[in-house]
Design an enzyme around this catalytic site. Structure first.
Site: not given
Length: 288
Positions: A229-232
């Site tokens: 999860d991009l930047d999560e």
């Protein structure tokens, strides 16, 4: 109480059961191990218990093998997953970076001065710009350029380097590339990323300039584990600082980079010192 012997680190997690603290501390006392620092947390939602202890053996003939043999039966009663880390354990850390040098510079300085107890055997970048900095520190620097067409091969080359240098942890010190799902899975739980935290969310080029145009009143940064999860990914540390109308875009950039440096340093430090536990999509962090 003081001792010339440096502390060992004991970490463990298990289901939430009565007596979890007692089984560890009672063994420490019975075995003659002085507890220098202890943190524990019981996650009511996950029904999971976490504990971290720094302890100093009071005899010179301490044996980790004997510790494991004696504690194993106690741990089994609680389905406890545990680990013993020796003093001055130095994980092998690969740093990945693009063109921004502030986080790389900070990590290398703290490594050189002993604030980070790590080894940095390799630096990997998709740009050649920071090779002189790596050479000054006498660290091998690999320039692996990337395009949409070459991304699979570039990431395969990254993995080869990580295995070649026997890497324990990867730090994305402003590595400005989105990792593929395959590489994210490979790095799951052993890679830390840093990015700015601005509200509203400003993406793309010059986020601090976008923030200035909206009149933001605070800037910050988030360090987290890498996942798909991009930047999560699970958050380890965050930093924040208030700003106002007198701060121009270049001021926001400078403050943001300062926060990024400290936030990333603390995340790496906590990971290296075994202060971070993954708990699903969250983390338990015993900061000091």
């Amino acid at each position: 109480m003081t001792s010339p012997i440096k502390p060992w680190i004991f970490t463990a997690t298990c289901p939430s059961l009565l007596g979890t603290v007692d089984v560890v501390t009672r063994y420490m006392a019975a075995s003659g191990h002085y507890v220098d620092e202890i943190h524990s947390f019981d996650d009511r939602e996950a029904k999971r218990f976490f504990i971290r202890i720094e302890f100093t053996p009071q005899s010179d003939d301490f044996s980790p093998e004997k510790f494991a043999e004696e504690f194993a039966s106690r741990a089994e009663q609680f389905q406890m997953e545990w680990e013993l880390t020796e003093p001055n354990h130095r994980p092998r850390v690969a740093i990945m970076v693009s063109k921004y040098d502030h986080c790389l510079n900070d990590l290398l300085y703290r490594h050189r001065t002993g604030q980070l107890n790590i080894e940095v055997p390799v630096i990997i970048s998709n740009h050649p710009d920071l090779e002189p900095l790596a050479k000054w520190h006498d660290i091998p620097y690999y320039h692996l350029p990337i395009t949409a067409e070459t991304k699979p091969q570039q990431e395969a080359d990254v993995i080869k380097l990580l295995e070649q240098y026997d890497i324990d942890l990867v730090v994305l010190a402003r590595y400005m590339q989105v990792l593929s799902p395959d590489l994210c899975r490979y790095l799951d739980g052993k890679a830390i990323n840093i990015h700015h935290s601005l509200l509203p969310g400003f993406k793309g080029a010059k986020p601090y300039h976008q923030a200035w145009e909206k009149g933001v009143k605070m800037v910050g940064a988030t360090a987290h584990y890498v996942n798909n999860d991009l930047d999560e990914g699970p958050i380890i540390t965050q930093g924040i600082q208030q700003v106002d109308h007198a701060h121009y875009p270049e001021d926001l950039v400078a403050k943001g980079q300062d926060i990024e440096r400290v936030t990333l340093f603390n995340a790496v430090r906590y990971h290296v010192q075994k202060r971070v536990f993954l708990s699903g999509s969250r983390t338990v962090v015993f900061s000091n």
